[in-house]
Design an enzyme around this catalytic site. Sequence first.
Site, PDB file in Angstrom:
ATOM      1  N   CYS A  89       6.258  14.166  98.731  1.00 33.48           N
ATOM      2  CA  CYS A  89       5.428  15.357  98.944  1.00 33.48           C
ATOM      3  C   CYS A  89       5.995  16.605  98.294  1.00 33.48           C
ATOM      4  O   CYS A  89       5.261  17.556  98.034  1.00 33.48           O
ATOM      5  CB  CYS A  89       5.234  15.606 100.438  1.00 33.48           C
ATOM      6  SG  CYS A  89       4.370  14.281 101.292  1.00 33.48           S
ATOM      7  N   ARG A 219     -14.376  25.389 110.088  1.00 31.76           N
ATOM      8  CA  ARG A 219     -14.672  26.584 110.857  1.00 31.76           C
ATOM      9  C   ARG A 219     -15.289  26.273 112.220  1.00 31.76           C
ATOM     10  O   ARG A 219     -15.288  27.133 113.101  1.00 31.76           O
ATOM     11  CB  ARG A 219     -15.615  27.485 110.059  1.00 31.76           C
ATOM     12  CG  ARG A 219     -14.994  27.991 108.765  1.00 31.76           C
ATOM     13  CD  ARG A 219     -16.012  28.666 107.877  1.00 31.76           C
ATOM     14  NE  ARG A 219     -15.376  29.163 106.652  1.00 31.76           N
ATOM     15  CZ  ARG A 219     -14.841  30.366 106.532  1.00 31.76           C
ATOM     16  NH1 ARG A 219     -14.876  31.204 107.561  1.00 31.76           N
ATOM     17  NH2 ARG A 219     -14.285  30.747 105.407  1.00 31.76           N
ATOM     18  N   SER A 245      -1.978  16.661 108.100  1.00 33.41           N
ATOM     19  CA  SER A 245      -2.489  17.210 106.843  1.00 33.41           C
ATOM     20  C   SER A 245      -3.671  16.391 106.357  1.00 33.41           C
ATOM     21  O   SER A 245      -3.793  15.203 106.640  1.00 33.41           O
ATOM     22  CB  SER A 245      -1.388  17.212 105.787  1.00 33.41           C
ATOM     23  OG  SER A 245      -0.855  15.903 105.616  1.00 33.41           O
ATOM     24  N   HIS A 346      -3.572  18.581 101.483  1.00 35.90           N
ATOM     25  CA  HIS A 346      -2.242  18.205 100.988  1.00 35.90           C
ATOM     26  C   HIS A 346      -2.371  17.213  99.836  1.00 35.90           C
ATOM     27  O   HIS A 346      -2.149  16.016 100.006  1.00 35.90           O
ATOM     28  CB  HIS A 346      -1.456  17.603 102.150  1.00 35.90           C
ATOM     29  CG  HIS A 346      -0.049  17.216 101.845  1.00 35.90           C
ATOM     30  ND1 HIS A 346       0.644  17.666 100.736  1.00 35.90           N
ATOM     31  CD2 HIS A 346       0.817  16.407 102.530  1.00 35.90           C
ATOM     32  CE1 HIS A 346       1.866  17.149 100.751  1.00 35.90           C
ATOM     33  NE2 HIS A 346       1.990  16.382 101.820  1.00 35.90           N
ATOM     34  N   CYS A 376       8.769  18.586 104.175  1.00 35.32           N
ATOM     35  CA  CYS A 376       9.302  17.245 104.402  1.00 35.32           C
ATOM     36  C   CYS A 376       8.781  16.297 103.337  1.00 35.32           C
ATOM     37  O   CYS A 376       7.713  16.500 102.761  1.00 35.32           O
ATOM     38  CB  CYS A 376       8.923  16.750 105.795  1.00 35.32           C
ATOM     39  SG  CYS A 376       7.145  16.732 106.136  1.00 35.32           S
ATOM     40  N   GLY A 378       8.810  11.947 101.890  1.00 39.86           N
ATOM     41  CA  GLY A 378       9.047  10.547 102.163  1.00 39.86           C
ATOM     42  C   GLY A 378      10.490  10.170 101.879  1.00 39.86           C
ATOM     43  O   GLY A 378      11.093  10.662 100.925  1.00 39.86           O
TER      44      GLY A 378
END
Length: 390
Positions: A89, A219, A245, A346, A376, A378
């Site tokens: 990530c 929303r 995410s 993400h 963070c 993997g």
Amino acid sequence: MSDAVIVGAVRTPVGRRKGSLAGVHPVDLSAHVLRALAERTGIDPTQVDDVFWGCVSQVGEQSWNIARNGVLAAGWPESVPGTTLDRQCGSSQQALHFAAATVLSGQADLVVAGGVESMTRVPMGSSVAGGMPFSDQIRDRYRGVEGFAEDSPLPFNQGVGAELIAERWRFSRTQLDEFALASHEKAAAAQDAGAFDPELAPVVLADGGKFAADEGIRRDTSLAKLGELATPFRADGVVTAGSASQISDGAAALAVTTSDWASRHGLRPLARIHTAVVAADDPVTMLTAPIPATAKALRRAGLGIEEIGVYEVNEAFAPVPLAWLAETEADPERLNPRGGAIALGHPLGGSGARIMTTMLQHMRDNGIRYGLQTMCEGGGMANATIVELL
């Protein structure tokens, strides 16, 4: 003394899985932000020494060095090289770190860092379809550790790791849902105020329409709606799709050089890359490394957490930034002020550059001197970057 500065930052709006960007090839998404970066900064692509591009699932349409393919699709000179990297990530955040190190060392004058991920067209996990990345020696090392799924082809699971964090820090389902709701509310408020507009490069779609706004923001969500969602990782768990995410499509790019080179070529630095570190932690829980990465960055920077005006901690799952807050004792009002990945999405390989682009815009809008970004990754890793507004 030489330094590394960011002279441009741009991103696509983030699309939902199977949403507005589903029809756009990831190479073309990459090309789009490269062209937009050159147009907005005025950099001459012939002067770009290299392109470092993050991408996690490097198979299919994202294979064969998408960095180089993005350069060619952008119409940039054939003399511009590119390389693709994977730190999960944090791939495009790592690309920024490599770009900074390269210009600081004098090996290059101008480097573009960024990344892309089309999670619609190249689904997460596609890269492991042809073989097992975890050997018996790894399995032997972690056999019996809570959260390690011995019988699974993918024994390290981020969702399970998020549940372990929630259990360790004693976060309730309500706390996670409240955090998720706040992410959507902050992102909606920022979008309504036009706060994202300066950083966005709208994408013209095949039908002639223009995709110009992040589409993951919900929303109409509420605590009641979030409370109805299932807990897929543990039957008695607290983490849901709503506190995780979003699976997304998008790309982002940043131009990196030195202050001296920028001055000689009429470029205005936005921020200095003050400190850049990487750290690692337990790969089973997997998502806790932003805590030691932040400590390492602050220590090397000689700064206290209270001196940082904004923190961007990637919202892979709500327990991640909540645990980070608990351990750092940072001001929660400074955390992800324009929402995070729970609301905005993400797109794995592009998220590091997307978050930095958003943070820089927030810093400029509010006159904030220092910003810190961490996420963070993997394997139990995390990058942390401190930038200083110029």
